[in-house]
Design a protein around this motif. Structure first.
Motif, mmCIF file in Angstrom:
data_model
loop_
_atom_site.group_PDB
_atom_site.id
_atom_site.type_symbol
_atom_site.label_atom_id
_atom_site.label_comp_id
_atom_site.label_asym_id
_atom_site.label_seq_id
_atom_site.Cartn_x
_atom_site.Cartn_y
_atom_site.Cartn_z
ATOM 1 N N GLU A 189 32.837 99.052 88.344
ATOM 2 C CA GLU A 189 33.400 100.200 87.633
ATOM 3 C C GLU A 189 34.023 99.759 86.304
ATOM 4 O OE1 GLU A 189 36.158 102.083 90.296
ATOM 5 O OE2 GLU A 189 34.556 102.912 91.550
ATOM 6 N N ARG A 190 34.750 98.637 86.325
ATOM 7 C CA ARG A 190 35.363 98.124 85.090
ATOM 8 C C ARG A 190 34.298 97.736 84.071
ATOM 9 N NH1 ARG A 190 38.856 95.519 88.536
ATOM 10 N NH2 ARG A 190 37.760 93.555 88.269
ATOM 11 N N LYS A 191 33.234 97.061 84.546
ATOM 12 C CA LYS A 191 32.129 96.654 83.659
ATOM 13 C C LYS A 191 31.486 97.879 83.016
ATOM 14 C CE LYS A 191 31.178 92.193 83.640
ATOM 15 N NZ LYS A 191 31.090 91.447 82.395
ATOM 16 N N ALA A 192 31.233 98.902 83.805
ATOM 17 C CA ALA A 192 30.606 100.120 83.284
ATOM 18 C C ALA A 192 31.511 100.783 82.243
ATOM 19 C CB ALA A 192 30.309 101.089 84.421
ATOM 20 N N HIS A 193 32.802 100.834 82.539
ATOM 21 C CA HIS A 193 33.762 101.435 81.617
ATOM 22 C C HIS A 193 33.832 100.643 80.311
ATOM 23 C CE1 HIS A 193 37.164 103.846 80.415
ATOM 24 N NE2 HIS A 193 37.867 102.760 80.187
ATOM 25 N N MET A 194 33.852 99.317 80.418
ATOM 26 C CA MET A 194 33.896 98.479 79.216
ATOM 27 C C MET A 194 32.627 98.645 78.381
ATOM 28 S SD MET A 194 35.879 94.916 80.186
ATOM 29 C CE MET A 194 34.658 94.340 81.331
ATOM 30 N N ALA A 195 31.478 98.716 79.047
ATOM 31 C CA ALA A 195 30.215 98.888 78.332
ATOM 32 C C ALA A 195 30.190 100.239 77.612
ATOM 33 C CB ALA A 195 29.045 98.789 79.305
ATOM 34 N N GLU A 196 30.708 101.260 78.273
ATOM 35 C CA GLU A 196 30.765 102.591 77.674
ATOM 36 C C GLU A 196 31.665 102.586 76.432
ATOM 37 O OE1 GLU A 196 32.778 106.812 78.910
ATOM 38 O OE2 GLU A 196 31.770 105.681 80.505
ATOM 39 N N ARG A 197 32.823 101.952 76.550
ATOM 40 C CA ARG A 197 33.749 101.874 75.407
ATOM 41 C C ARG A 197 33.151 101.070 74.263
ATOM 42 N NH1 ARG A 197 39.982 101.289 76.203
ATOM 43 N NH2 ARG A 197 39.542 100.832 74.052
ATOM 44 N N LYS A 198 32.470 99.973 74.607
ATOM 45 C CA LYS A 198 31.855 99.135 73.576
ATOM 46 C C LYS A 198 30.768 99.923 72.833
ATOM 47 C CE LYS A 198 29.761 94.620 72.851
ATOM 48 N NZ LYS A 198 29.300 93.375 73.465
ATOM 49 N N ALA A 199 29.972 100.677 73.575
ATOM 50 C CA ALA A 199 28.909 101.483 72.966
ATOM 51 C C ALA A 199 29.508 102.537 72.033
ATOM 52 C CB ALA A 199 28.064 102.145 74.045
ATOM 53 N N LYS A 200 30.584 103.201 72.462
ATOM 54 C CA LYS A 200 31.242 104.198 71.625
ATOM 55 C C LYS A 200 31.821 103.557 70.368
ATOM 56 C CE LYS A 200 32.669 107.686 75.011
ATOM 57 N NZ LYS A 200 33.835 108.307 75.644
ATOM 58 N N LYS A 201 32.405 102.373 70.530
ATOM 59 C CA LYS A 201 33.010 101.676 69.401
ATOM 60 C C LYS A 201 31.946 101.286 68.378
ATOM 61 C CE LYS A 201 36.449 98.113 68.505
ATOM 62 N NZ LYS A 201 37.266 97.053 69.101
ATOM 63 N N GLU A 202 30.830 100.767 68.865
ATOM 64 C CA GLU A 202 29.754 100.350 67.966
ATOM 65 C C GLU A 202 29.088 101.547 67.282
ATOM 66 O OE1 GLU A 202 27.208 97.913 70.372
ATOM 67 O OE2 GLU A 202 28.553 96.178 70.222
ATOM 68 N N GLY A 251 30.633 104.206 66.529
ATOM 69 C CA GLY A 251 31.632 104.831 65.665
ATOM 70 C C GLY A 251 32.093 106.182 66.169
ATOM 71 N N THR A 252 31.841 106.472 67.434
ATOM 72 C CA THR A 252 32.238 107.773 68.002
ATOM 73 C C THR A 252 33.506 107.687 68.831
ATOM 74 O OG1 THR A 252 30.834 107.412 69.942
ATOM 75 C CG2 THR A 252 29.860 108.616 68.080
ATOM 76 N N MET A 253 34.175 106.546 68.774
ATOM 77 C CA MET A 253 35.388 106.364 69.570
ATOM 78 C C MET A 253 36.530 107.168 68.946
ATOM 79 S SD MET A 253 36.312 103.099 71.450
ATOM 80 C CE MET A 253 37.701 102.821 72.465
ATOM 81 N N GLN A 254 37.170 107.987 69.758
ATOM 82 C CA GLN A 254 38.280 108.813 69.302
ATOM 83 C C GLN A 254 39.445 108.659 70.259
ATOM 84 O OE1 GLN A 254 36.788 112.772 69.254
ATOM 85 N NE2 GLN A 254 35.462 112.449 67.485
ATOM 86 N N LYS A 255 40.635 108.955 69.753
ATOM 87 C CA LYS A 255 41.800 108.940 70.633
ATOM 88 C C LYS A 255 41.676 110.075 71.636
ATOM 89 C CE LYS A 255 45.786 106.845 68.575
ATOM 90 N NZ LYS A 255 47.164 107.073 68.133
ATOM 91 N N PRO A 256 41.984 109.813 72.888
ATOM 92 C CA PRO A 256 41.899 110.891 73.882
ATOM 93 C C PRO A 256 43.001 111.932 73.662
ATOM 94 C CG PRO A 256 42.750 108.883 74.879
ATOM 95 C CD PRO A 256 42.374 108.546 73.478
ATOM 96 N N THR A 257 42.703 113.146 74.038
ATOM 97 C CA THR A 257 43.698 114.210 73.948
ATOM 98 C C THR A 257 44.715 114.012 75.066
ATOM 99 O OG1 THR A 257 42.481 115.676 75.421
ATOM 100 C CG2 THR A 257 41.978 115.819 73.052
ATOM 101 N N ALA A 258 45.789 114.761 75.027
ATOM 102 C CA ALA A 258 46.824 114.655 76.054
ATOM 103 C C ALA A 258 46.245 114.968 77.434
ATOM 104 C CB ALA A 258 47.980 115.592 75.737
#
Length: 149
Positions: free
Chosen positions: A76-89, A91-98
């Motif tokens: 689960e951690r690996k999948a989450h990290m891969a998802e975040r890395k893909a978003k970061k690369e 350029g679609t990474m945004q701060k989450p809403t409240a």
């Protein structure tokens, strides 16, 4: 006057070397995290299980059960990290809403509660108590607090 300038230069040089030492120490921590990031979920779970075996003196059936839990969590951690890395690369990474932060926190706490319940079923009372103390030392920020204490 010359002595004062020499003392000031010595002090500045001392500060520079002290700061350089701090930076190199942090690089070592970064290297360790990068090495762990390169491991597969199965390898991470195996290492975690072996560490727990050493600390908690687990028997073979306990090791197998905990290996499954660790493998599920690592995947689960690996999948989450891969998802975040893909978003970061991308350029679609945004701060989450409240609301998104609340949902993430809620899911994380649900996972912790479920893991705690599973561990309580697998471990005997002494082992469970050691496991709880081990996790209490880590605190809310995990590894960072563990290294200070």
């Amino acid at each position: 006057m010359k002595k004062l300038i020499l003392i000031a230069l010595a002090f500045v040089a001392l500060q520079a070397t002290a700061q350089e030492h701090k930076k190199s120490h942090k690089k070592g921590e970064h290297h360790k995290r990068m090495a762990m990031a390169e491991l597969s979920a199965n390898e991470i779970a195996t290492l975690q299980t072996k560490k727990m075996t050493l600390i908690l003196d687990l028997n073979e059936s306990q090791q197998k059960d905990i290996q499954k839990i660790n493998l599920k969590n690592a995947a689960e951690r690996k999948a989450h990290m891969a998802e975040r890395k893909a978003k970061k690369e991308a350029g679609t990474m945004q701060k989450p809403t409240a609301e998104e932060r609340f949902d993430m926190q809620n899911k994380m706490l649900d996972k912790k509660i479920a893991t705690k319940a599973e561990m309580k079923k697998i471990l005997n009372s002494d082992q469970y108590e050691k496991w709880q103390k081990m996790h209490a030392k880590m605190g809310p920020k995990g590894k960072h607090k563990k290294k200070r204490g």
